[in-house]
Design an enzyme around this catalytic site. Structure first.
Site, PDB file in Angstrom:
ATOM      1  N   HIS A 106       0.841  -1.192   0.000  1.00 52.30           N
ATOM      2  CA  HIS A 106       0.000   0.000   0.000  1.00 52.30           C
ATOM      3  C   HIS A 106       0.877   1.244   0.000  1.00 52.30           C
ATOM      4  O   HIS A 106       2.044   1.183   0.373  1.00 52.30           O
ATOM      5  CB  HIS A 106      -0.970   0.028   1.185  1.00 52.30           C
ATOM      6  CG  HIS A 106      -0.313  -0.040   2.529  1.00 52.30           C
ATOM      7  ND1 HIS A 106       0.239  -1.203   3.047  1.00 52.30           N
ATOM      8  CD2 HIS A 106      -0.129   0.913   3.472  1.00 52.30           C
ATOM      9  CE1 HIS A 106       0.737  -0.954   4.248  1.00 52.30           C
ATOM     10  NE2 HIS A 106       0.523   0.322   4.521  1.00 52.30           N
ATOM     11  N   HIS A 118       0.846   5.227   1.327  1.00 56.06           N
ATOM     12  CA  HIS A 118       0.230   6.312   2.086  1.00 56.06           C
ATOM     13  C   HIS A 118       0.388   7.597   1.271  1.00 56.06           C
ATOM     14  O   HIS A 118       1.482   7.889   0.784  1.00 56.06           O
ATOM     15  CB  HIS A 118       0.955   6.534   3.425  1.00 56.06           C
ATOM     16  CG  HIS A 118       0.849   5.392   4.369  1.00 56.06           C
ATOM     17  ND1 HIS A 118      -0.071   5.362   5.387  1.00 56.06           N
ATOM     18  CD2 HIS A 118       1.563   4.241   4.466  1.00 56.06           C
ATOM     19  CE1 HIS A 118       0.072   4.241   6.070  1.00 56.06           C
ATOM     20  NE2 HIS A 118       1.055   3.541   5.523  1.00 56.06           N
TER      21      HIS A 118
END
Length: 138
Positions: free
Chosen positions: A101, A103
């Site tokens: 992922h 941010h």
């Protein structure tokens, strides 16, 4: 592949509800439940990849494109003055959920300092050793 026991797989695929900012066939972008700043978001691939080293190249390229689109929207929509992209790989690097992922953290004038470090130094000999150790594995 989607992992049944992965919370980010569940969030990315809408099994667990979350405030969604963007979605396409490959990604879902949600607001972080524990934000570092107002608008902190997570770019989540819908398929499971443990980290960057496990990520499909085409998916990685698309992830960066989504990050750019999101950052641009944050700059105008949230009136932030910048944003950080943070992507951790492995526990020692700060990865707490083992699903790739990114941010996207909006930054505001006068906001808290984050994603910063004090520059160090390295000798020419150590530089040479590092170059040799890494390039021999590429």
């Amino acid at each position: 592949m989607v992992k049944d026991d992965c919370i980010f797989c569940k969030l990315a695929n809408g099994v667990i509800p979350a405030a969604s900012l963007y979605e396409d066939d490959d990604f879902r972008v949600i607001l972080d439940a524990n934000p570092a700043s107002k608008g902190h978001a997570l770019i989540l691939p819908k398929h499971h990849y443990r980290d960057l080293t496990d990520l499909d190249e085409a998916v990685g390229a698309r992830a960066l494109s989504v990050a750019a689109k999101l950052g641009k929207a944050m700059l105008s929509g949230l009136n932030c003055t910048g944003f950080n992209l943070v992507q951790n790989n492995g526990e020692t690097a700060g990865q707490t959920v083992m699903h790739f992922h990114i941010h996207v953290i909006p930054r505001y004038e006068g906001g808290p300092e984050m994603v910063a470090w004090k520059p160090g130094s390295v000798s020419p000999e150590e530089t040479e050793k590092i170059v040799e150790a890494v390039t021999s594995k590429l």
